[in-house]
Design a protein around this motif. Structure first.
Motif, PDB file in Angstrom:
ATOM      1  N   ILE A 145       2.616   7.467  11.027  1.00  0.00           N
ATOM      2  CA  ILE A 145       1.391   6.475  11.214  1.00  0.00           C
ATOM      3  C   ILE A 145       1.433   5.213  10.150  1.00  0.00           C
ATOM      4  O   ILE A 145       1.353   5.821   8.931  1.00  0.00           O
ATOM      5  CB  ILE A 145       0.246   7.015  11.249  1.00  0.00           C
ATOM      6  CG1 ILE A 145      -0.025   8.080  12.485  1.00  0.00           C
ATOM      7  CG2 ILE A 145      -1.134   5.944  11.706  1.00  0.00           C
ATOM      8  CD1 ILE A 145      -1.072   9.309  12.500  1.00  0.00           C
ATOM      9  N   VAL A 146       1.648   4.178  10.577  1.00  0.00           N
ATOM     10  CA  VAL A 146       1.594   2.887   9.672  1.00  0.00           C
ATOM     11  C   VAL A 146       0.266   2.142   9.826  1.00  0.00           C
ATOM     12  O   VAL A 146       0.622   1.587  11.192  1.00  0.00           O
ATOM     13  CB  VAL A 146       2.980   2.497   9.260  1.00  0.00           C
ATOM     14  CG1 VAL A 146       2.720   1.090   8.504  1.00  0.00           C
ATOM     15  CG2 VAL A 146       4.177   3.206   8.992  1.00  0.00           C
ATOM     16  N   ALA A 147      -0.493   1.729   8.854  1.00  0.00           N
ATOM     17  CA  ALA A 147      -1.498   0.927   9.254  1.00  0.00           C
ATOM     18  C   ALA A 147      -2.113   0.503   7.890  1.00  0.00           C
ATOM     19  O   ALA A 147      -2.121   1.185   7.058  1.00  0.00           O
ATOM     20  CB  ALA A 147      -2.453   1.239  10.270  1.00  0.00           C
ATOM     21  N   LYS A 148      -2.622  -0.859   7.630  1.00  0.00           N
ATOM     22  CA  LYS A 148      -3.306  -1.193   6.629  1.00  0.00           C
ATOM     23  C   LYS A 148      -4.625  -0.634   6.529  1.00  0.00           C
ATOM     24  O   LYS A 148      -4.829  -0.311   5.234  1.00  0.00           O
ATOM     25  CB  LYS A 148      -3.743  -2.618   6.711  1.00  0.00           C
ATOM     26  CG  LYS A 148      -2.299  -3.831   6.512  1.00  0.00           C
ATOM     27  CD  LYS A 148      -2.930  -5.079   6.691  1.00  0.00           C
ATOM     28  CE  LYS A 148      -1.724  -6.020   6.798  1.00  0.00           C
ATOM     29  NZ  LYS A 148      -2.171  -7.707   6.763  1.00  0.00           N
ATOM     30  N   GLU A 149      -5.336  -0.264   7.573  1.00  0.00           N
ATOM     31  CA  GLU A 149      -6.476   0.493   7.393  1.00  0.00           C
ATOM     32  C   GLU A 149      -6.200   1.674   8.500  1.00  0.00           C
ATOM     33  O   GLU A 149      -5.848   1.473   9.546  1.00  0.00           O
ATOM     34  CB  GLU A 149      -7.682  -0.177   7.830  1.00  0.00           C
ATOM     35  CG  GLU A 149      -7.787  -1.392   6.623  1.00  0.00           C
ATOM     36  CD  GLU A 149      -9.299  -2.141   7.174  1.00  0.00           C
ATOM     37  OE1 GLU A 149      -9.923  -1.782   7.790  1.00  0.00           O
ATOM     38  OE2 GLU A 149      -9.215  -3.520   6.759  1.00  0.00           O
ATOM     39  N   VAL A 150      -6.771   2.881   7.942  1.00  0.00           N
ATOM     40  CA  VAL A 150      -6.586   4.007   8.570  1.00  0.00           C
ATOM     41  C   VAL A 150      -8.050   4.650   8.844  1.00  0.00           C
ATOM     42  O   VAL A 150      -8.721   4.836   7.624  1.00  0.00           O
ATOM     43  CB  VAL A 150      -5.628   5.128   8.299  1.00  0.00           C
ATOM     44  CG1 VAL A 150      -5.562   6.473   9.259  1.00  0.00           C
ATOM     45  CG2 VAL A 150      -4.408   4.568   8.054  1.00  0.00           C
ATOM     46  N   SER A 151      -8.625   4.756   9.993  1.00  0.00           N
ATOM     47  CA  SER A 151     -10.069   5.239  10.146  1.00  0.00           C
ATOM     48  C   SER A 151     -10.099   6.786   9.876  1.00  0.00           C
ATOM     49  O   SER A 151      -9.014   7.555   9.636  1.00  0.00           O
ATOM     50  CB  SER A 151     -10.343   5.308  11.608  1.00  0.00           C
ATOM     51  OG  SER A 151      -9.598   6.071  12.509  1.00  0.00           O
ATOM     52  N   THR A 152     -11.265   7.095   9.379  1.00  0.00           N
ATOM     53  CA  THR A 152     -11.588   8.637   8.838  1.00  0.00           C
ATOM     54  C   THR A 152     -11.128   9.413  10.031  1.00  0.00           C
ATOM     55  O   THR A 152     -10.609  10.694   9.780  1.00  0.00           O
ATOM     56  CB  THR A 152     -12.916   8.513   8.444  1.00  0.00           C
ATOM     57  OG1 THR A 152     -13.364   7.900   7.433  1.00  0.00           O
ATOM     58  CG2 THR A 152     -13.360   9.994   8.059  1.00  0.00           C
ATOM     59  N   ALA A 153     -11.435   9.076  11.143  1.00  0.00           N
ATOM     60  CA  ALA A 153     -10.990  10.016  12.399  1.00  0.00           C
ATOM     61  C   ALA A 153      -9.593  10.244  12.558  1.00  0.00           C
ATOM     62  O   ALA A 153      -9.215  11.445  12.780  1.00  0.00           O
ATOM     63  CB  ALA A 153     -11.676   9.373  13.713  1.00  0.00           C
ATOM     64  N   VAL A 154      -8.686   9.320  12.559  1.00  0.00           N
ATOM     65  CA  VAL A 154      -7.475   9.410  12.497  1.00  0.00           C
ATOM     66  C   VAL A 154      -6.958  10.202  11.429  1.00  0.00           C
ATOM     67  O   VAL A 154      -6.197  11.019  11.688  1.00  0.00           O
ATOM     68  CB  VAL A 154      -6.370   8.015  12.502  1.00  0.00           C
ATOM     69  CG1 VAL A 154      -5.058   7.993  12.271  1.00  0.00           C
ATOM     70  CG2 VAL A 154      -6.829   7.267  13.733  1.00  0.00           C
ATOM     71  N   GLN A 155      -7.459  10.194  10.168  1.00  0.00           N
ATOM     72  CA  GLN A 155      -7.072  11.016   9.033  1.00  0.00           C
ATOM     73  C   GLN A 155      -7.103  12.313   8.931  1.00  0.00           C
ATOM     74  O   GLN A 155      -6.656  13.343   8.855  1.00  0.00           O
ATOM     75  CB  GLN A 155      -7.664  10.456   7.654  1.00  0.00           C
ATOM     76  CG  GLN A 155      -7.114   8.873   7.122  1.00  0.00           C
ATOM     77  CD  GLN A 155      -7.790   8.292   6.041  1.00  0.00           C
ATOM     78  OE1 GLN A 155      -8.632   9.275   5.426  1.00  0.00           O
ATOM     79  NE2 GLN A 155      -7.672   7.023   5.721  1.00  0.00           N
ATOM     80  N   LEU A 156      -8.534  12.614   9.616  1.00  0.00           N
ATOM     81  CA  LEU A 156      -9.119  13.866   9.845  1.00  0.00           C
ATOM     82  C   LEU A 156      -8.084  14.809  10.970  1.00  0.00           C
ATOM     83  O   LEU A 156      -7.718  15.715  10.697  1.00  0.00           O
ATOM     84  CB  LEU A 156     -10.394  13.859  10.334  1.00  0.00           C
ATOM     85  CG  LEU A 156     -11.373  13.643   8.975  1.00  0.00           C
ATOM     86  CD1 LEU A 156     -12.827  13.746   9.524  1.00  0.00           C
ATOM     87  CD2 LEU A 156     -11.284  14.669   7.896  1.00  0.00           C
ATOM     88  N   LEU A 157      -7.855  14.015  11.720  1.00  0.00           N
ATOM     89  CA  LEU A 157      -7.096  14.589  13.026  1.00  0.00           C
ATOM     90  C   LEU A 157      -5.595  14.899  12.463  1.00  0.00           C
ATOM     91  O   LEU A 157      -5.134  15.983  12.863  1.00  0.00           O
ATOM     92  CB  LEU A 157      -6.939  13.573  14.208  1.00  0.00           C
ATOM     93  CG  LEU A 157      -6.219  14.159  15.484  1.00  0.00           C
ATOM     94  CD1 LEU A 157      -6.588  15.581  16.013  1.00  0.00           C
ATOM     95  CD2 LEU A 157      -6.273  13.251  16.439  1.00  0.00           C
ATOM     96  N   ALA A 158      -4.929  13.877  11.950  1.00  0.00           N
ATOM     97  CA  ALA A 158      -3.477  13.896  11.352  1.00  0.00           C
ATOM     98  C   ALA A 158      -3.471  15.156  10.400  1.00  0.00           C
ATOM     99  O   ALA A 158      -2.472  15.696  10.253  1.00  0.00           O
ATOM    100  CB  ALA A 158      -3.174  12.807  10.725  1.00  0.00           C
ATOM    101  N   GLU A 159      -4.589  15.363   9.453  1.00  0.00           N
ATOM    102  CA  GLU A 159      -4.459  16.405   8.481  1.00  0.00           C
ATOM    103  C   GLU A 159      -4.185  17.776   9.187  1.00  0.00           C
ATOM    104  O   GLU A 159      -3.386  18.619   8.383  1.00  0.00           O
ATOM    105  CB  GLU A 159      -5.731  16.503   7.750  1.00  0.00           C
ATOM    106  CG  GLU A 159      -6.017  15.350   6.743  1.00  0.00           C
ATOM    107  CD  GLU A 159      -7.426  15.475   6.170  1.00  0.00           C
ATOM    108  OE1 GLU A 159      -8.206  16.417   6.425  1.00  0.00           O
ATOM    109  OE2 GLU A 159      -7.717  14.543   5.390  1.00  0.00           O
TER     110      GLU A 159
END
Length: 193
Positions: free
Chosen positions: A43-57
């Motif tokens: 996943i590449v993005a200038k800003e990554v939402s907390t929801a995306v980060q939590l799911l990806a973890e």
């Protein structure tokens, strides 16, 4: 006319890039991990939402890079999903993927897409993909709900029994097909010729 050719991709064997980190990217990420928890995804993005980060973890095969997209992100990738609200960036990604013969899905941009992410109905080993040729995701969603209701939960047991039968069958291909057809015609209540 819908000329799409449906395929099922082994996401654990294909390197995929998701560009974007907001709500649309979250929706695409959820769809990917629901279908294969071993997805190989960057996943590449200038800003990554907390929801995306939590799911990806929760997934070892997912790597997040918080920065702007660059063409080198396509190195080694076979699939790309653009989930951005930036039309200029989406066009850049389209040009880069086309130059490298990499398949692209651009969220809500059918003209930029090589493939669409359809609605998926899953009952054990049975998976049905629904496409409206990019015309109406809402209709695809409603059909998914309908099929989820009408397909019996026991379908996976039937699939396992049919797999065992297929493995035991002897004879040529035509004979095996006739035998399997005879065993499955009652599933839809229709006689086959």
């Amino acid at each position: 006319m819908n000329t799409l050719f449906p395929i099922f991709i082994k996401l654990d064997q294909v390197q995929t890039l998701l560009v974007g980190g907001g709500n649309v990217a979250l929706e695409k990420l959820q769809a990917l991990v629901q279908q294969n928890s071993a997805v190989q995804l960057t996943i590449v993005a200038k800003e990554v939402s907390t929801a995306v980060q939590l799911l990806a973890e929760g997934y070892a095969g997912i790597n997040i890079q918080v920065r702007a997209f660059k063409s080198a992100d396509l190195d080694g990738k076979q699939l790309v999903i653009a989930a951005t609200n930036n039309p200029v960036l989406n066009e850049e990604i389209r040009e880069c993927t086309r130059a490298r013969n990499i398949l692209l899905n651009a969220a809500d941009k059918p003209d930029l897409c090589d493939f669409y992410l359809g609605s998926i109905v899953r009952k054990g080993n049975l998976k049905v993909a629904i496409s409206t040729n990019g015309k109406s995701p809402t209709i695809a969603k409603r059909l998914k709900e309908l099929l989820n209701e009408v397909l019996p939960e026991e379908i996976d047991e039937t699939l396992e029994l049919m797999s065992q039968l297929r493995d035991r069958l002897k004879g040529d291909f035509d004979e095996k097909v006739r035998t399997l057809n005879a065993h499955t015609k009652s599933l839809i209540g229709k006689d086959e010729d």
